[in-house]
Design a protein around this motif. Structure first.
Motif, PDB file in Angstrom:
ATOM      1  N   GLY A  79       0.783  -1.239   0.000  1.00  0.00           N
ATOM      2  CA  GLY A  79       0.000   0.000   0.000  1.00  0.00           C
ATOM      3  C   GLY A  79       0.811   1.282   0.000  1.00  0.00           C
ATOM      4  O   GLY A  79       0.241   2.369  -0.044  1.00  0.00           O
ATOM      5  N   LYS A  80       2.153   1.192   0.064  1.00  0.00           N
ATOM      6  CA  LYS A  80       2.978   2.404   0.084  1.00  0.00           C
ATOM      7  C   LYS A  80       4.027   2.352  -1.005  1.00  0.00           C
ATOM      8  O   LYS A  80       4.450   1.261  -1.406  1.00  0.00           O
ATOM      9  CB  LYS A  80       3.714   2.497   1.421  1.00  0.00           C
ATOM     10  N   GLU A  81       4.481   3.529  -1.435  1.00  0.00           N
ATOM     11  CA  GLU A  81       5.563   3.527  -2.419  1.00  0.00           C
ATOM     12  C   GLU A  81       6.872   3.093  -1.752  1.00  0.00           C
ATOM     13  O   GLU A  81       7.100   3.405  -0.589  1.00  0.00           O
ATOM     14  CB  GLU A  81       5.723   4.917  -3.056  1.00  0.00           C
ATOM     15  N   ARG A  82       7.693   2.360  -2.496  1.00  0.00           N
ATOM     16  CA  ARG A  82       8.992   1.956  -1.950  1.00  0.00           C
ATOM     17  C   ARG A  82       9.986   3.110  -1.986  1.00  0.00           C
ATOM     18  O   ARG A  82      10.972   3.115  -1.273  1.00  0.00           O
ATOM     19  CB  ARG A  82       9.586   0.847  -2.815  1.00  0.00           C
ATOM     20  N   CYS A  83       9.735   4.039  -2.862  1.00  0.00           N
ATOM     21  CA  CYS A  83      10.680   5.139  -3.125  1.00  0.00           C
ATOM     22  C   CYS A  83      11.023   5.908  -1.842  1.00  0.00           C
ATOM     23  O   CYS A  83      10.159   6.179  -1.014  1.00  0.00           O
ATOM     24  CB  CYS A  83      10.040   6.072  -4.145  1.00  0.00           C
ATOM     25  N   VAL A  84      12.319   6.232  -1.693  1.00  0.00           N
ATOM     26  CA  VAL A  84      12.750   7.021  -0.542  1.00  0.00           C
ATOM     27  C   VAL A  84      13.194   8.419  -0.976  1.00  0.00           C
ATOM     28  O   VAL A  84      13.875   9.119  -0.236  1.00  0.00           O
ATOM     29  CB  VAL A  84      13.894   6.324   0.228  1.00  0.00           C
ATOM     30  N   ALA A  85      12.840   8.769  -2.191  1.00  0.00           N
ATOM     31  CA  ALA A  85      13.119  10.116  -2.732  1.00  0.00           C
ATOM     32  C   ALA A  85      14.602  10.497  -2.618  1.00  0.00           C
ATOM     33  O   ALA A  85      14.925  11.618  -2.265  1.00  0.00           O
ATOM     34  CB  ALA A  85      12.237  11.153  -2.032  1.00  0.00           C
ATOM     35  N   CYS A  86      15.473   9.527  -2.952  1.00  0.00           N
ATOM     36  CA  CYS A  86      16.913   9.820  -2.884  1.00  0.00           C
ATOM     37  C   CYS A  86      17.355  10.692  -4.057  1.00  0.00           C
ATOM     38  O   CYS A  86      18.405  11.331  -3.996  1.00  0.00           O
ATOM     39  CB  CYS A  86      17.713   8.520  -2.870  1.00  0.00           C
ATOM     40  N   ALA A  97      13.636  13.687 -17.324  1.00  0.00           N
ATOM     41  CA  ALA A  97      12.185  13.481 -17.358  1.00  0.00           C
ATOM     42  C   ALA A  97      11.579  13.370 -15.964  1.00  0.00           C
ATOM     43  O   ALA A  97      10.371  13.478 -15.809  1.00  0.00           O
ATOM     44  CB  ALA A  97      11.879  12.205 -18.153  1.00  0.00           C
ATOM     45  N   ILE A  98      12.423  13.130 -14.955  1.00  0.00           N
ATOM     46  CA  ILE A  98      11.891  12.861 -13.606  1.00  0.00           C
ATOM     47  C   ILE A  98      12.059  14.080 -12.710  1.00  0.00           C
ATOM     48  O   ILE A  98      13.122  14.703 -12.705  1.00  0.00           O
ATOM     49  CB  ILE A  98      12.640  11.665 -12.970  1.00  0.00           C
ATOM     50  N   SER A  99      11.026  14.400 -11.965  1.00  0.00           N
ATOM     51  CA  SER A  99      11.190  15.424 -10.925  1.00  0.00           C
ATOM     52  C   SER A  99      10.469  14.963  -9.669  1.00  0.00           C
ATOM     53  O   SER A  99       9.484  14.224  -9.743  1.00  0.00           O
ATOM     54  CB  SER A  99      10.676  16.786 -11.399  1.00  0.00           C
ATOM     55  N   MET A 100      10.993  15.383  -8.529  1.00  0.00           N
ATOM     56  CA  MET A 100      10.405  14.932  -7.263  1.00  0.00           C
ATOM     57  C   MET A 100      10.751  15.898  -6.148  1.00  0.00           C
ATOM     58  O   MET A 100      11.672  16.726  -6.293  1.00  0.00           O
ATOM     59  CB  MET A 100      10.931  13.548  -6.914  1.00  0.00           C
ATOM     60  N   GLN A 101      10.023  15.766  -5.067  1.00  0.00           N
ATOM     61  CA  GLN A 101      10.326  16.547  -3.868  1.00  0.00           C
ATOM     62  C   GLN A 101      10.265  15.580  -2.688  1.00  0.00           C
ATOM     63  O   GLN A 101       9.269  14.877  -2.510  1.00  0.00           O
ATOM     64  CB  GLN A 101       9.298  17.668  -3.713  1.00  0.00           C
ATOM     65  N   ALA A 102      11.340  15.526  -1.890  1.00  0.00           N
ATOM     66  CA  ALA A 102      11.379  14.589  -0.770  1.00  0.00           C
ATOM     67  C   ALA A 102      10.695  15.187   0.452  1.00  0.00           C
ATOM     68  O   ALA A 102      10.696  16.402   0.646  1.00  0.00           O
ATOM     69  CB  ALA A 102      12.829  14.253  -0.439  1.00  0.00           C
ATOM     70  N   ALA A 103      10.116  14.328   1.259  1.00  0.00           N
ATOM     71  CA  ALA A 103       9.572  14.748   2.551  1.00  0.00           C
ATOM     72  C   ALA A 103       9.936  13.683   3.571  1.00  0.00           C
ATOM     73  O   ALA A 103      10.314  12.568   3.202  1.00  0.00           O
ATOM     74  CB  ALA A 103       8.061  14.896   2.448  1.00  0.00           C
ATOM     75  N   GLU A 104       9.859  14.013   4.856  1.00  0.00           N
ATOM     76  CA  GLU A 104      10.270  13.064   5.889  1.00  0.00           C
ATOM     77  C   GLU A 104       9.070  12.333   6.473  1.00  0.00           C
ATOM     78  O   GLU A 104       7.955  12.857   6.490  1.00  0.00           O
ATOM     79  CB  GLU A 104      11.016  13.797   7.001  1.00  0.00           C
ATOM     80  N   THR A 105       9.331  11.112   6.937  1.00  0.00           N
ATOM     81  CA  THR A 105       8.285  10.319   7.556  1.00  0.00           C
ATOM     82  C   THR A 105       8.867   9.617   8.788  1.00  0.00           C
ATOM     83  O   THR A 105      10.090   9.451   8.875  1.00  0.00           O
ATOM     84  CB  THR A 105       7.716   9.266   6.565  1.00  0.00           C
ATOM     85  N   ASP A 106       8.000   9.197   9.703  1.00  0.00           N
ATOM     86  CA  ASP A 106       8.479   8.474  10.889  1.00  0.00           C
ATOM     87  C   ASP A 106       8.703   6.999  10.595  1.00  0.00           C
ATOM     88  O   ASP A 106       9.192   6.256  11.432  1.00  0.00           O
ATOM     89  CB  ASP A 106       7.461   8.618  12.037  1.00  0.00           C
ATOM     90  N   ASP A 107       8.335   6.555   9.384  1.00  0.00           N
ATOM     91  CA  ASP A 107       8.545   5.145   9.015  1.00  0.00           C
ATOM     92  C   ASP A 107      10.026   4.808   9.045  1.00  0.00           C
ATOM     93  O   ASP A 107      10.878   5.686   9.051  1.00  0.00           O
ATOM     94  CB  ASP A 107       8.043   4.895   7.575  1.00  0.00           C
ATOM     95  N   GLU A 108      10.285   3.511   8.967  1.00  0.00           N
ATOM     96  CA  GLU A 108      11.666   3.041   8.984  1.00  0.00           C
ATOM     97  C   GLU A 108      12.486   3.642   7.839  1.00  0.00           C
ATOM     98  O   GLU A 108      13.660   3.922   7.964  1.00  0.00           O
ATOM     99  CB  GLU A 108      11.660   1.514   8.871  1.00  0.00           C
ATOM    100  N   LYS A 109      11.847   3.859   6.704  1.00  0.00           N
ATOM    101  CA  LYS A 109      12.609   4.334   5.544  1.00  0.00           C
ATOM    102  C   LYS A 109      12.882   5.844   5.589  1.00  0.00           C
ATOM    103  O   LYS A 109      13.640   6.360   4.778  1.00  0.00           O
ATOM    104  CB  LYS A 109      11.894   3.950   4.256  1.00  0.00           C
ATOM    105  N   GLU A 110      12.271   6.543   6.496  1.00  0.00           N
ATOM    106  CA  GLU A 110      12.561   7.944   6.805  1.00  0.00           C
ATOM    107  C   GLU A 110      12.103   9.002   5.797  1.00  0.00           C
ATOM    108  O   GLU A 110      11.762  10.096   6.165  1.00  0.00           O
ATOM    109  CB  GLU A 110      14.068   8.152   7.055  1.00  0.00           C
ATOM    110  N   ARG A 111      12.201   8.678   4.500  1.00  0.00           N
ATOM    111  CA  ARG A 111      11.835   9.695   3.498  1.00  0.00           C
ATOM    112  C   ARG A 111      10.867   9.103   2.479  1.00  0.00           C
ATOM    113  O   ARG A 111      10.852   7.902   2.248  1.00  0.00           O
ATOM    114  CB  ARG A 111      13.096  10.159   2.748  1.00  0.00           C
TER     115      ARG A 111
END
Ligand code: SF4
Ligand code: SF4
Length: 224
Positions: A79-86, A97-111
């Motif tokens: 149910g969640k994206e694997r991406c960690v916005a590295c 072609a790709i653009s993104m903006q990272a944000a933080e999360t309390d999950d194990e993967k952090e971003r």
């Protein structure tokens, strides 16, 4: 060879001359043309009884093999994206072609990516994004028939990019084999290794060692 000192306004002699190696003299029968035409017709007649290789698209659709590189998609895992916005995929993407903006999360993967977009008008299906992704979070799907009604339509946002990992099984299995062939001597590629966290990154990782040193250390460990 062309003599560049000559007057370039003059036409240069064509390289295809009687001396050209790929040219050959036609035989008498070939110059008559009729036997060649009959040969062509016999070949066509033979093909008429062979099974069809064309498909009645779109009623019939081709299921590409796992090695096929179609539209890049983001992997949805539980149910969640694997991406960690590295940002590695955006960095590696040749047409940007790709653009993104990272944000933080309390999950194990952090971003996680707050937004993630791929402009499919730019994508050249090179697969570099998939190759560099440390999380197996972006993979090349089997999706090949893309149609847009406007330029804006061709920009895929996160919601449109996310695909369940179960639907990408073929490609994920292929990548497991492919990556182990490349890097298998250093580590066994496993899906559970996909969660990289900076919180515990240094626990088993000696940052002072190069990959070659690490391999040697590992070999020594296994011998003892
Ligand atoms: S497949 Fe290539 S061009 Fe397309 S998004 Fe990935 S890196 Fe960019
Ligand atoms: S390389 Fe992978 S984890 Fe990093 S931003 Fe791209 S899709 Fe996300």
């Amino acid at each position: 060879m062309i003599d560049y000192t000559q007057n370039l306004d003059q036409p240069v002699r064509n390289a295809l001359t009687d001396n050209h190696q790929n040219e050959r003299k036609l035989t008498f029968l070939e110059r008559l043309y009729i036997p060649e035409i009959l040969k062509g017709m016999a070949y066509t007649f033979k093909q008429m009884f062979k099974p069809d290789v064309t498909m009645r698209y779109p009623e019939e659709r081709w299921d590409p093999p796992a090695i096929f590189r179609g539209r890049p998609v983001l992997v949805k895992d539980n149910g969640k994206e694997r991406c960690v916005a590295c940002g590695l995929c955006a960095r590696a993407c040749p047409p940007l072609a790709i653009s993104m903006q990272a944000a933080e999360t309390d999950d194990e993967k952090e971003r996680f990516p707050d937004f993630f977009e791929i402009n499919m008008l730019r994508c050249i299906y090179c697969g570099f994004c998939e190759e560099v992704c440390p999380e197996e979070a972006i993979v090349m799907s089997k999706d090949y028939d893309l149609v847009y009604h406007s330029r804006g339509d061709a920009i895929y946002d996160k919601e449109r990019l996310l695909v369940d990992k179960e639907d990408l099984k073929d490609r994920l299995d292929f990548l497991k084999q492919y990556k182990n062939r490349q890097f298998g001597q250093f580590w066994n590629f496993k899906e559970e290794n996909n969660i990289h966290s900076v919180r515990n990154r240094d626990e088993n990782w000696d940052t002072g060692l190069s990959l070659v040193d690490m391999l040697e250390a590992k070999n020594k460990e296994s011998k003892n």
